[in-house]
Design a protein around this motif. Structure first.
Motif, mmCIF file in Angstrom:
data_model
loop_
_atom_site.group_PDB
_atom_site.id
_atom_site.type_symbol
_atom_site.label_atom_id
_atom_site.label_comp_id
_atom_site.label_asym_id
_atom_site.label_seq_id
_atom_site.Cartn_x
_atom_site.Cartn_y
_atom_site.Cartn_z
ATOM 1 N N GLU A 83 -1.684 -0.639 11.914
ATOM 2 C CA GLU A 83 -3.515 -0.898 11.805
ATOM 3 C C GLU A 83 -3.524 0.070 11.006
ATOM 4 O OE1 GLU A 83 -2.576 -2.878 15.412
ATOM 5 O OE2 GLU A 83 -2.349 -0.772 14.417
ATOM 6 N N THR A 84 -3.594 1.454 10.424
ATOM 7 C CA THR A 84 -3.789 2.356 9.875
ATOM 8 C C THR A 84 -3.033 3.088 8.603
ATOM 9 O OG1 THR A 84 -3.343 3.654 11.187
ATOM 10 C CG2 THR A 84 -5.208 3.400 11.373
ATOM 11 N N TYR A 85 -1.905 1.716 8.624
ATOM 12 C CA TYR A 85 -1.232 2.271 7.314
ATOM 13 C C TYR A 85 -1.427 1.006 5.858
ATOM 14 C CZ TYR A 85 3.844 3.038 5.920
ATOM 15 O OH TYR A 85 5.060 3.087 5.264
ATOM 16 N N ASP A 86 -1.232 2.596 5.304
ATOM 17 C CA ASP A 86 -1.220 1.754 3.579
ATOM 18 C C ASP A 86 0.285 1.272 3.481
ATOM 19 O OD1 ASP A 86 -2.533 0.863 1.739
ATOM 20 O OD2 ASP A 86 -1.773 2.876 0.304
ATOM 21 N N LEU A 87 0.536 -0.637 3.699
ATOM 22 C CA LEU A 87 1.514 -1.147 3.322
ATOM 23 C C LEU A 87 1.929 -0.828 1.681
ATOM 24 C CD1 LEU A 87 1.683 -4.248 5.412
ATOM 25 C CD2 LEU A 87 3.274 -2.327 5.222
ATOM 26 N N HIS A 102 0.123 -10.815 7.639
ATOM 27 C CA HIS A 102 -1.045 -11.095 8.163
ATOM 28 C C HIS A 102 -2.154 -9.812 7.536
ATOM 29 C CE1 HIS A 102 -5.551 -11.845 8.959
ATOM 30 N NE2 HIS A 102 -4.700 -12.991 8.318
ATOM 31 N N ALA A 103 -1.797 -8.332 7.525
ATOM 32 C CA ALA A 103 -1.793 -7.190 7.378
ATOM 33 C C ALA A 103 -1.778 -7.121 5.847
ATOM 34 C CB ALA A 103 -0.722 -6.110 8.436
ATOM 35 N N TRP A 104 -0.631 -7.097 5.395
ATOM 36 C CA TRP A 104 -0.143 -7.563 3.890
ATOM 37 C C TRP A 104 -0.929 -8.290 3.433
ATOM 38 C CZ3 TRP A 104 0.597 -9.997 -0.413
ATOM 39 C CH2 TRP A 104 1.111 -9.357 -1.311
ATOM 40 N N VAL A 105 -0.850 -9.281 3.554
ATOM 41 C CA VAL A 105 -2.548 -10.000 3.103
ATOM 42 C C VAL A 105 -3.393 -9.313 2.769
ATOM 43 C CG1 VAL A 105 -3.412 -12.223 2.983
ATOM 44 C CG2 VAL A 105 -0.994 -12.511 3.777
ATOM 45 N N ARG A 106 -4.024 -9.474 4.203
ATOM 46 C CA ARG A 106 -5.411 -8.750 3.824
ATOM 47 C C ARG A 106 -5.505 -7.515 2.866
ATOM 48 N NH1 ARG A 106 -7.822 -6.598 9.786
ATOM 49 N NH2 ARG A 106 -9.015 -6.156 8.662
ATOM 50 N N ARG A 107 -4.559 -6.592 2.694
ATOM 51 C CA ARG A 107 -4.832 -5.566 1.895
ATOM 52 C C ARG A 107 -4.385 -5.604 0.266
ATOM 53 N NH1 ARG A 107 -5.196 -1.994 -1.230
ATOM 54 N NH2 ARG A 107 -4.540 -0.284 -0.918
ATOM 55 N N HIS A 108 -2.958 -7.061 0.371
ATOM 56 C CA HIS A 108 -2.831 -7.066 -1.331
ATOM 57 C C HIS A 108 -3.612 -8.074 -1.681
ATOM 58 C CE1 HIS A 108 -0.477 -3.604 -1.383
ATOM 59 N NE2 HIS A 108 0.417 -3.864 -0.154
ATOM 60 N N VAL A 109 -4.131 -8.909 -0.765
ATOM 61 C CA VAL A 109 -4.953 -9.971 -1.572
ATOM 62 C C VAL A 109 -6.466 -10.403 -1.285
ATOM 63 C CG1 VAL A 109 -5.155 -12.530 -1.537
ATOM 64 C CG2 VAL A 109 -2.702 -11.539 -0.656
ATOM 65 N N PHE A 110 -6.750 -9.870 -0.038
ATOM 66 C CA PHE A 110 -8.071 -9.446 -0.528
ATOM 67 C C PHE A 110 -8.742 -8.575 -0.540
ATOM 68 C CE2 PHE A 110 -6.870 -13.143 2.569
ATOM 69 C CZ PHE A 110 -7.710 -14.273 1.795
ATOM 70 N N GLY A 111 -7.830 -7.331 -0.490
ATOM 71 C CA GLY A 111 -8.048 -5.754 -1.456
ATOM 72 C C GLY A 111 -8.795 -5.150 0.096
ATOM 73 N N GLN A 112 -8.376 -5.004 0.961
ATOM 74 C CA GLN A 112 -9.229 -4.721 2.616
ATOM 75 C C GLN A 112 -8.417 -3.218 2.708
ATOM 76 O OE1 GLN A 112 -10.067 -6.972 5.720
ATOM 77 N NE2 GLN A 112 -10.444 -8.713 4.780
ATOM 78 N N ALA A 113 -9.362 -2.505 2.373
ATOM 79 C CA ALA A 113 -8.972 -1.059 2.750
ATOM 80 C C ALA A 113 -8.018 -0.919 4.028
ATOM 81 C CB ALA A 113 -9.798 0.198 2.313
ATOM 82 N N VAL A 114 -7.062 -0.123 4.461
ATOM 83 C CA VAL A 114 -6.772 0.599 6.358
ATOM 84 C C VAL A 114 -7.498 2.077 6.031
ATOM 85 C CG1 VAL A 114 -4.935 -1.302 5.581
ATOM 86 C CG2 VAL A 114 -4.335 1.824 4.996
ATOM 87 N N GLY A 115 -7.355 2.377 7.583
ATOM 88 C CA GLY A 115 -7.013 3.767 7.835
ATOM 89 C C GLY A 115 -8.893 3.682 8.546
#
Length: 215
Positions: free
Chosen positions: A149-153, A202-215
């Motif tokens: 949940e807090t890792y920047d894939l 889905h975590a990868w998609v949120r980060r790299h498709v939708f650009g949602q920051a983590v942390g």
């Protein structure tokens, strides 16, 4: 135009569309038999009546940068479900590490549209991944795992899942850049392997498709 035999209460259980009505469309991606007989496949409406090869070619122009790998030392029924989910999230490839044969029932024929590659050993798989510039990321709840949940894939990575029960092998854990766990709040110590795969993709998609920051 297509006719939907699924329309109406009496035929609500019928999947797909019936034979094409009206003038036939032009283009090499259309399948003459499907246009004639109807299309009952589990594909999105945009791919109705398309040849299977044309669908794969179109998907290849849009696949994401992440890969998925599954260790197959036993005969895990979850593998088919993971392949189906990888298709839904547009993974570039699925990798089977270990036994070549796997139970395809859970894939619901999505393996026809998803590239699946086999690697006999962990070492061979890791060598391939490093040659492709992919970070190997294990998904398992080891004591020293980092939180998904807090890792920047990384964008270019391969998400690795182990067998139901044993989890990611020690050899794979040692080769991975990191191993990530999924935060849980109930009484069970683990969740189903195919469910974990869906969450991680889905975590990868949120980060790299939708650009949602983590942390």
């Amino acid at each position: 135009m297509p006719t939907r035999e699924s329309d109406g209460a009496a035929a609500s259980h019928v999947v797909g569309v019936g034979p094409w009505e009206g003038p036939l469309p032009e283009g090499e991606h259309w399948d003459p038999e499907l246009l004639r007989d109807g299309d009952r496949r589990n594909v999105t409406d945009g791919y109705r009546y398309w040849r299977m090869e044309a669908i794969v070619a179109d998907l290849d122009t849009r696949r994401h940068a992440f890969h998925v790998a599954i260790e197959n030392w036993q005969h895990d029924l979850n593998i088919g479900s993971v392949v189906r989910t990888a298709n839904a999230f547009m993974a570039r490839e699925v990798h089977i590490v270990g036994r070549r044969r796997w139970n395809r029932r859970g894939a619901m024929v999505t393996d026809r549209y998803q590239h699946v590659r086999h690697h006999e050993t962990v070492e061979g798989f890791v060598e391939w991944a490093r040659g492709e510039g992919l970070a190997v990321i294990g998904i398992d709840n080891f004591p020293d795992s980092r939180q998904l949940e807090t890792y920047d894939l990384p964008e270019r990575c391969v998400l690795v899942f182990g067998q139901e029960g044993p989890g990611v092998s020690e050899a794979m854990k040692e080769a991975a850049a990191d191993t990530l766990s999924i935060e849980q709040f109930g009484s069970t110590r683990s969740i189903n392997a195919s469910a974990a795969a869906a969450i991680a993709m889905h975590a990868w998609v949120r980060r790299h498709v939708f650009g949602q920051a983590v942390g």
